[in-house]
Scaffold this motif. Structure first.
Motif, PDB file in Angstrom:
ATOM      1  N   GLY A 206      45.256-104.959  17.832  1.00 24.92           N
ATOM      2  CA  GLY A 206      46.142-104.059  18.564  1.00 24.92           C
ATOM      3  C   GLY A 206      47.445-104.682  18.995  1.00 24.92           C
ATOM      4  N   GLU A 207      47.570-106.010  18.896  1.00 23.20           N
ATOM      5  CA  GLU A 207      48.812-106.671  19.251  1.00 23.20           C
ATOM      6  C   GLU A 207      49.558-107.184  18.023  1.00 23.20           C
ATOM      7  OE1 GLU A 207      47.887-109.524  22.340  1.00 23.20           O
ATOM      8  OE2 GLU A 207      47.857-107.915  23.839  1.00 23.20           O
ATOM      9  N   GLY A 208      49.120-106.690  16.847  1.00 26.77           N
ATOM     10  CA  GLY A 208      49.827-107.017  15.615  1.00 26.77           C
ATOM     11  C   GLY A 208      49.463-108.346  14.983  1.00 26.77           C
ATOM     12  N   GLU A 209      48.444-109.014  15.499  1.00 30.81           N
ATOM     13  CA  GLU A 209      48.039-110.308  14.950  1.00 30.81           C
ATOM     14  C   GLU A 209      47.064-110.107  13.786  1.00 30.81           C
ATOM     15  OE1 GLU A 209      47.887-113.078  18.919  1.00 30.81           O
ATOM     16  OE2 GLU A 209      46.326-111.574  18.676  1.00 30.81           O
ATOM     17  N   LYS A 210      47.253-110.858  12.723  1.00 31.82           N
ATOM     18  CA  LYS A 210      46.313-110.803  11.606  1.00 31.82           C
ATOM     19  C   LYS A 210      45.124-111.702  11.912  1.00 31.82           C
ATOM     20  CE  LYS A 210      45.670-111.446   6.646  1.00 31.82           C
ATOM     21  NZ  LYS A 210      46.276-111.824   5.342  1.00 31.82           N
ATOM     22  N   ILE A 211      43.928-111.136  11.810  1.00 35.76           N
ATOM     23  CA  ILE A 211      42.694-111.860  12.105  1.00 35.76           C
ATOM     24  C   ILE A 211      41.891-111.988  10.820  1.00 35.76           C
ATOM     25  CG2 ILE A 211      40.629-111.960  13.535  1.00 35.76           C
ATOM     26  CD1 ILE A 211      43.236-111.971  15.144  1.00 35.76           C
ATOM     27  N   VAL A 212      41.458-113.210  10.524  1.00 36.96           N
ATOM     28  CA  VAL A 212      40.636-113.490   9.345  1.00 36.96           C
ATOM     29  C   VAL A 212      39.245-113.894   9.812  1.00 36.96           C
ATOM     30  CG1 VAL A 212      40.375-114.903   7.270  1.00 36.96           C
ATOM     31  CG2 VAL A 212      42.669-114.247   8.046  1.00 36.96           C
ATOM     32  N   ARG A 213      38.237-113.198   9.297  1.00 35.42           N
ATOM     33  CA  ARG A 213      36.865-113.448   9.752  1.00 35.42           C
ATOM     34  C   ARG A 213      35.946-113.775   8.578  1.00 35.42           C
ATOM     35  NH1 ARG A 213      36.011-110.757  14.890  1.00 35.42           N
ATOM     36  NH2 ARG A 213      33.794-111.190  14.651  1.00 35.42           N
ATOM     37  N   ASP A 214      35.197-114.852   8.728  1.00 31.53           N
ATOM     38  CA  ASP A 214      34.149-115.232   7.768  1.00 31.53           C
ATOM     39  C   ASP A 214      32.834-115.193   8.535  1.00 31.53           C
ATOM     40  OD1 ASP A 214      32.435-116.307   5.902  1.00 31.53           O
ATOM     41  OD2 ASP A 214      33.254-118.340   6.012  1.00 31.53           O
ATOM     42  N   ASN A 215      32.081-114.111   8.371  1.00 31.70           N
ATOM     43  CA  ASN A 215      30.895-113.908   9.199  1.00 31.70           C
ATOM     44  C   ASN A 215      29.808-114.936   8.953  1.00 31.70           C
ATOM     45  OD1 ASN A 215      32.175-111.748  10.312  1.00 31.70           O
ATOM     46  ND2 ASN A 215      30.712-110.202   9.620  1.00 31.70           N
ATOM     47  N   ILE A 216      29.674-115.429   7.744  1.00 31.93           N
ATOM     48  CA  ILE A 216      28.643-116.442   7.490  1.00 31.93           C
ATOM     49  C   ILE A 216      28.898-117.666   8.365  1.00 31.93           C
ATOM     50  CG2 ILE A 216      27.738-118.077   5.791  1.00 31.93           C
ATOM     51  CD1 ILE A 216      28.001-115.913   3.682  1.00 31.93           C
ATOM     52  N   SER A 217      30.140-118.105   8.403  1.00 33.55           N
ATOM     53  CA  SER A 217      30.491-119.254   9.240  1.00 33.55           C
ATOM     54  C   SER A 217      30.266-118.944  10.716  1.00 33.55           C
ATOM     55  CB  SER A 217      31.959-119.633   8.999  1.00 33.55           C
ATOM     56  OG  SER A 217      32.362-120.670   9.878  1.00 33.55           O
ATOM     57  N   ILE A 218      30.659-117.740  11.142  1.00 32.25           N
ATOM     58  CA  ILE A 218      30.513-117.346  12.541  1.00 32.25           C
ATOM     59  C   ILE A 218      29.036-117.248  12.919  1.00 32.25           C
ATOM     60  CG2 ILE A 218      30.838-115.413  14.144  1.00 32.25           C
ATOM     61  CD1 ILE A 218      33.528-114.894  12.710  1.00 32.25           C
ATOM     62  N   PHE A 219      28.214-116.639  12.058  1.00 33.49           N
ATOM     63  CA  PHE A 219      26.790-116.501  12.356  1.00 33.49           C
ATOM     64  C   PHE A 219      26.099-117.858  12.382  1.00 33.49           C
ATOM     65  CE2 PHE A 219      25.258-111.926  11.905  1.00 33.49           C
ATOM     66  CZ  PHE A 219      26.490-111.386  12.252  1.00 33.49           C
ATOM     67  N   LEU A 220      26.535-118.786  11.545  1.00 31.10           N
ATOM     68  CA  LEU A 220      25.953-120.129  11.563  1.00 31.10           C
ATOM     69  C   LEU A 220      26.308-120.855  12.860  1.00 31.10           C
ATOM     70  CD1 LEU A 220      26.453-121.347   7.881  1.00 31.10           C
ATOM     71  CD2 LEU A 220      24.271-121.009   9.058  1.00 31.10           C
ATOM     72  N   GLN A 221      27.548-120.680  13.320  1.00 31.37           N
ATOM     73  CA  GLN A 221      27.943-121.263  14.601  1.00 31.37           C
ATOM     74  C   GLN A 221      27.094-120.680  15.728  1.00 31.37           C
ATOM     75  OE1 GLN A 221      32.155-120.491  15.041  1.00 31.37           O
ATOM     76  NE2 GLN A 221      32.645-121.461  13.098  1.00 31.37           N
ATOM     77  N   ALA A 222      26.880-119.371  15.671  1.00 33.44           N
ATOM     78  CA  ALA A 222      26.053-118.714  16.687  1.00 33.44           C
ATOM     79  C   ALA A 222      24.625-119.244  16.647  1.00 33.44           C
ATOM     80  CB  ALA A 222      26.066-117.201  16.469  1.00 33.44           C
ATOM     81  N   ALA A 223      24.069-119.380  15.441  1.00 31.70           N
ATOM     82  CA  ALA A 223      22.693-119.847  15.286  1.00 31.70           C
ATOM     83  C   ALA A 223      22.524-121.242  15.866  1.00 31.70           C
ATOM     84  CB  ALA A 223      22.300-119.830  13.815  1.00 31.70           C
ATOM     85  N   ASP A 224      23.478-122.122  15.609  1.00 30.15           N
ATOM     86  CA  ASP A 224      23.385-123.489  16.115  1.00 30.15           C
ATOM     87  C   ASP A 224      23.486-123.517  17.638  1.00 30.15           C
ATOM     88  OD1 ASP A 224      23.236-126.369  15.496  1.00 30.15           O
ATOM     89  OD2 ASP A 224      25.262-126.437  16.318  1.00 30.15           O
ATOM     90  N   ALA A 225      24.418-122.731  18.180  1.00 28.94           N
ATOM     91  CA  ALA A 225      24.571-122.686  19.646  1.00 28.94           C
ATOM     92  C   ALA A 225      23.340-122.085  20.305  1.00 28.94           C
ATOM     93  CB  ALA A 225      25.824-121.884  20.002  1.00 28.94           C
ATOM     94  N   MET A 226      22.789-121.024  19.711  1.00 29.80           N
ATOM     95  CA  MET A 226      21.567-120.415  20.252  1.00 29.80           C
ATOM     96  C   MET A 226      20.407-121.400  20.210  1.00 29.80           C
ATOM     97  SD  MET A 226      22.000-116.717  18.408  1.00 29.80           S
ATOM     98  CE  MET A 226      20.359-116.079  18.846  1.00 29.80           C
ATOM     99  N   CYS A 227      20.323-122.161  19.124  1.00 32.17           N
ATOM    100  CA  CYS A 227      19.262-123.164  19.005  1.00 32.17           C
ATOM    101  C   CYS A 227      19.364-124.184  20.135  1.00 32.17           C
ATOM    102  CB  CYS A 227      19.351-123.854  17.642  1.00 32.17           C
ATOM    103  SG  CYS A 227      18.016-125.028  17.325  1.00 32.17           S
ATOM    104  N   LYS A 228      20.584-124.617  20.431  1.00 33.22           N
ATOM    105  CA  LYS A 228      20.781-125.586  21.506  1.00 33.22           C
ATOM    106  C   LYS A 228      20.389-125.000  22.862  1.00 33.22           C
ATOM    107  CE  LYS A 228      24.467-128.143  19.154  1.00 33.22           C
ATOM    108  NZ  LYS A 228      25.908-128.510  19.167  1.00 33.22           N
ATOM    109  N   ALA A 229      20.745-123.736  23.093  1.00 31.80           N
ATOM    110  CA  ALA A 229      20.376-123.090  24.350  1.00 31.80           C
ATOM    111  C   ALA A 229      18.867-122.971  24.475  1.00 31.80           C
ATOM    112  CB  ALA A 229      21.030-121.711  24.429  1.00 31.80           C
ATOM    113  N   LEU A 230      18.208-122.635  23.383  1.00 31.28           N
ATOM    114  CA  LEU A 230      16.747-122.517  23.391  1.00 31.28           C
ATOM    115  C   LEU A 230      16.076-123.882  23.506  1.00 31.28           C
ATOM    116  CD1 LEU A 230      16.500-119.707  20.725  1.00 31.28           C
ATOM    117  CD2 LEU A 230      15.656-119.531  23.076  1.00 31.28           C
ATOM    118  N   GLN A 231      16.718-124.924  23.010  1.00 30.17           N
ATOM    119  CA  GLN A 231      16.200-126.280  23.202  1.00 30.17           C
ATOM    120  C   GLN A 231      16.289-126.672  24.674  1.00 30.17           C
ATOM    121  OE1 GLN A 231      18.677-128.195  20.258  1.00 30.17           O
ATOM    122  NE2 GLN A 231      17.064-128.221  18.710  1.00 30.17           N
ATOM    123  N   CYS A 232      17.356-126.243  25.348  1.00 27.43           N
ATOM    124  CA  CYS A 232      17.451-126.472  26.801  1.00 27.43           C
ATOM    125  C   CYS A 232      16.281-125.800  27.506  1.00 27.43           C
ATOM    126  CB  CYS A 232      18.772-125.927  27.335  1.00 27.43           C
ATOM    127  SG  CYS A 232      20.250-126.865  26.855  1.00 27.43           S
TER     128      CYS A 232
END
Length: 356
Positions: A206-232
């Motif tokens: 909405g502010e005119g910025e071009k956003i590039v998204r690679d969901n596989i990379s994003i979901f892998l980042q999420a999976a790793d962070a979730m794993c760390k939280a669950l390890q805590c």
């Protein structure tokens, strides 16, 4: 994320974090049930007892029905946790308020949300609250760049993806444009692209910025962070020192990445069924598991807790049992109410964010 992410992916990550099947199953069910809890009517029992519940999602028949979804008590705390521009609570954030509401992955707000959940680990609903927290934490990655309010910031233009055919891209553009013009809530104008784990896509915000998204990379980042939280959680670290946890091993990461790339149907339910099949076949590196998610059938948390309703004096009631108090469905809603009040009352105000 859709059901393949919030249910099966969450289950796999929990197992990788060292959580045993019984608890991992509940964490995953609760994580998905955040998207299914759409009814806030109290339930009545034949003996006069009553239980009140809240919603954590709204029914969305399609991406154009956004006027009915503007509920700050649902979208902001449960699906678009504000990122406060990435600043910690002791740094004053300047700029427009909408920028502070925009969701950001693994933000200081998200870490404080996890610490809030940790304060309840020893409660009867602690496992269920952890599942809710995993839903919200995962969505800080998948829903990054969007805010849980109707605002022009959420408008989407020039939506493109290699995952769609030319005809589908034309249809997507028309629907996206309609939502952007009428009610740009959350990622509604981006359709389901933020939730498709295999998709690569681009858009202009909405502010005119071009956003590039690679969901596989994003979901892998999420999976790793979730794993760390669950390890805590597994280690009892209530400080949620995520940066001190190992996260996914290289082999676990490779298996998840393969699943995200391979299971690529546009329909989330079909992807979910394939993840369940992989679990039954032992493809994730641990013993075979016959996992399932029954939202409201006979094996659902809801049915197990309440049984079959019947009409008494013109009102729908359920037969009361003392087991209701310790049922997963009731404990989930206890956790849901605890989560919402503490995020809105305690976590967000630390950052000067006041909602609902």
């Amino acid at each position: 994320m859709q059901i393949d992410g919030h249910h099966t992916l969450t289950y796999v990550i929990a197992r990788y974090a060292g959580v045993e099947h019984h608890e991992a199953e509940k964490v995953a069910y609760a994580a998905q049930y955040v998207d299914e809890a759409t009814n806030d009517k109290p339930i009545h029992f034949e003996n006069g007892a009553m239980y009140d519940r809240i919603v954590s999602a709204h029914k969305m028949l399609d991406y154009r029905n956004t006027q009915e979804l503007a509920n700050h008590q649902v979208w902001i705390p449960f699906h678009f946790l504000p990122g406060n521009k990435g600043f910690p609570s002791n740094v004053k954030s300047d700029g427009r308020f909408i920028h502070r509401l925009v969701c950001k992955p693994d933000s200081p707000v998200a870490r404080d949300m996890l610490r809030m959940a940790a304060m309840h680990w020893n409660k009867p609903y602690g496992v269920h609250l952890m599942g809710i927290a995993m839903h919200v934490y995962a969505d800080t990655f998948a829903h990054q760049g969007f805010a849980g309010v109707i605002h022009d910031y959420n408008k989407v233009d020039k939506l493109e993806s290699s995952a769609s055919s030319l005809l589908q891209r034309i249809k997507d553009d028309l629907v996206s444009g309609g939502v952007s013009a009428s009610s740009p809530l959350g990622h509604g104008a981006a359709l389901s692209f933020p939730d498709r784990p295999y998709a690569s896509w681009t858009y202009q915000n909405g502010e005119g910025e071009k956003i590039v998204r690679d969901n596989i990379s994003i979901f892998l980042q999420a999976a790793d962070a979730m794993c760390k939280a669950l390890q805590c959680w597994k280690q009892g670290d209530v400080e949620i020192d995520i940066d001190n946890q190992p996260g996914l091993t290289s082999q676990q990461r490779s298996i998840i990445e393969h699943a995200l790339k391979t299971i690529d149907d546009e329909d989330g339910e079909i992807r979910h069924a394939e993840w369940l099949k992989w679990l039954r076949e032992g493809k994730f590196g641990f013993a075979t598991v016959d996992l399932s998610f029954d939202k409201d059938g006979e094996s659902s948390w809801k049915h197990r807790a309440r049984g079959q309703g019947f009409i008494q004096d013109g009102q729908l009631v359920y037969r009361y049992s003392s087991s209701f108090l310790n049922s997963d469905w009731k404990l989930f809603h206890d956790a849901l109410k605890t989560y919402r009040i503490e995020v809105i009352r305690d976590v967000l105000p630390k950052y000067g964010i006041c909602i609902a």
